[in-house]
Write an enzyme that holds these catalytic residues in place. Structure first.
Site, PDB file in Angstrom:
ATOM      1  N   GLU A  25       5.020  11.120  -0.205  1.00  0.00           N
ATOM      2  CA  GLU A  25       5.866  10.269   0.633  1.00  0.00           C
ATOM      3  C   GLU A  25       6.856   9.434  -0.181  1.00  0.00           C
ATOM      4  OE1 GLU A  25       3.168   9.719   4.627  1.00  0.00           O
ATOM      5  OE2 GLU A  25       3.169   8.107   3.181  1.00  0.00           O
ATOM      6  N   GLU A  39       0.880  -1.173   0.000  1.00  0.00           N
ATOM      7  CA  GLU A  39       0.000   0.000   0.000  1.00  0.00           C
ATOM      8  C   GLU A  39       0.915   1.219   0.000  1.00  0.00           C
ATOM      9  OE1 GLU A  39      -1.103   3.041   0.936  1.00  0.00           O
ATOM     10  OE2 GLU A  39      -2.316   2.611   2.695  1.00  0.00           O
TER      11      GLU A  39
END
Length: 470
Positions: free
Chosen positions: A200, A191
């Site tokens: 990120e 994920e």
């Protein structure tokens, strides 16, 4: 194991990436200063004991002790905060309680047991290990759950607490860029999605894991991601952001004139992308999308993502910016399943994202809107976003071309404005009885959870809301 670059300087000597250009300049590919063969020669003279000093042996394999590619492109303070955040159970719970997210993963795995049964699986960035347990439930021969944060210790406990599955799951504490596995994987599960899909920069680790561990033609769950974009009109949001800077228009703030900073504050507020759930009726034109194929894309291609924009306005209005969301595809052999964060769909903790321009543009129905969305990665595990929207001439004389109006903005994806969705809940809470009040706030807390590291900011806003209501 081949020795890796011992510091970021050596890595930077090998690869140059131009990530500081303006919106109007052309993209540049990374430039390798040395060929792979030359790099191999560099390490050829190393003695075995030198290599051993750069590795630490774990029960599950070797983990490099020197600086990996992740370390070389990541600010240490950012990495420290990132792994600290994901090392806490409360944040893992936030993600697991997003039942759209977790339920879609579970369904995608269980509906495609044929892809997992008897197969070797690597869970990239395993967190609590929940996806590893799903894979084991689907009959995986063995699952290697790779997790770099302290959450790996909790994952081991969770796996041990499920003894029927535990003997087929190995939790490995380390970065996917560094760990060594005893065998190749038939399928990767992860994920890796952040706000706007890419925040990120975990997609890069997912791609590195593919190149290091996946067999040729192996599967990736998910295997494809799409970023969707459409211009939007939201006068209330625009005024809300603009009004934040009015504080700096005070000419007598305890005897101090603040107006010299008003312009900077105004631009600063518009440099924050807005994360919230919005009504899809705010969209001015049908959406377009940009595809990222996780099975073929190169890691370096994620350093800079350049997306041309072209829309046809469906209504006449003021365009305040660009709305974005994403979805990912689990391309199973039995069932194809999408996980979407689209407006109007069941809300996830990712919500949607809107880049708001400080100068709106005016359009009429049928008018063409063009532009560019450029995302440039930086070492704080995020992206700087450059957005340009233009309204082309329409009607008589349109065949001569030309641009009628243009507006541009620069936003920091790592510094979003987490906006309270459905603010009317606050208003209603003032009127309800005292015993009903906590139920409303708890519901709001559950609806507004954040996966990304910046979610701490949203939680602070919720805490402030609790104080105001009480």
């Amino acid at each position: 194991m081949a020795a890796c670059a011992k510091d970021s300087g050596e890595y930077n000597d090998l690869v140059e990436v131009n990530t500081g250009k303006g919106v109007g300049e052309e993209s540049a590919e990374p430039i390798l200063k040395e060929t792979p063969a030359e790099l191999t020669k560099k390490g050829a003279g190393k003695k075995p004991q030198d290599v051993n000093e750069e590795e630490s042996q774990l029960s599950n394999g070797a983990v490099s002790a020197c600086r990996s590619k992740f370390d070389s492109k990541t600010e240490p303070s950012s990495a420290k905060m990132y792994f600290h955040y994901y090392g806490q159970l409360l944040h893992q719970q936030n993600m697991m309680q997003d039942y759209v997210r977790t339920g879609t993963y579970y369904a995608a795995v269980m509906e495609n047991r044929v892809d997992f049964s008897g197969k070797v699986v690597v869970d990239v960035g395993a967190g609590s290990g929940i996806l590893s347990l799903f894979a084991a439930q689907a009959g995986a021969k063995h699952v290697y759950a790779v997790e770099a944060s302290e959450m790996a210790d909790y994952a081991r406990k969770l796996v041990a607490g499920n003894p029927l599955l535990a003997d087929r799951i190995t939790v490995i504490k380390g970065k996917v860029e560094e760990v060594e596995l005893p065998e190749k994987a038939d399928i990767l599960i992860s994920e890796p999605m952040g706000t706007l899909l890419v925040n990120e920069r975990m997609l890069e680790s997912y791609v590195i894991a593919r190149d290091r561990f996946l067999i040729p033609n192996g599967k990736m769950f998910p295997g494809v991601g799409r970023i969707h974009m459409a211009p939007f009109s939201d006068e209330y949001l625009f005024v809300e952001i603009a009004n934040k800077a009015l504080f700096w228009q005070q000419q007598n703030y305890f005897g101090v004139d603040l107006t010299a900073l008003y312009g900077s504050a105004f631009q600063g507020y518009f440099s924050q992308p807005v994360v919230d759930a919005f009504d899809p009726r705010l969209l001015v034109a049908p959406a377009t999308h940009h595809v990222i194929d996780f099975s073929t894309i190169k890691e370096e291609q994620l350093y800079e993502i350049d997306i041309p924009l072209k829309f046809t306005a469906a209504v006449g209005t003021r365009v305040h910016g660009l709305a974005c969301w994403f979805d990912v595809l689990f391309d199973g052999s039995t069932v194809q399943r999408w996980l979407t964060t689209a407006p109007g769909s069941p809300t996830t903790h990712w919500y949607q994202l809107r880049c708001v321009l400080a100068q709106p543009i005016y359009v009429i129905a049928g008018q063409e809107i063009t532009g560019r969305l450029l995302m440039v990665a930086h070492n704080n595990q995020s992206y700087t976003v450059y957005l340009t929207l233009s309204a082309k001439m329409w009607g008589v004389g349109a065949e001569q071309g030309g641009i009628l109006q243009t507006s541009s903005g620069k936003m920091e994806l790592k510094e979003p404005y987490y906006r309270m969705s459905q603010p009317q809940i606050q208003t209603q809470a003032y009127a309800v009885s005292q015993d009903q009040q906590p139920q409303n706030i708890q519901q709001q807390d559950m609806n507004i959870q954040s996966l990304d590291l910046e979610g701490e900011l949203l939680q602070q806003e919720l805490e402030n809301a609790n104080v105001q209501i009480q």
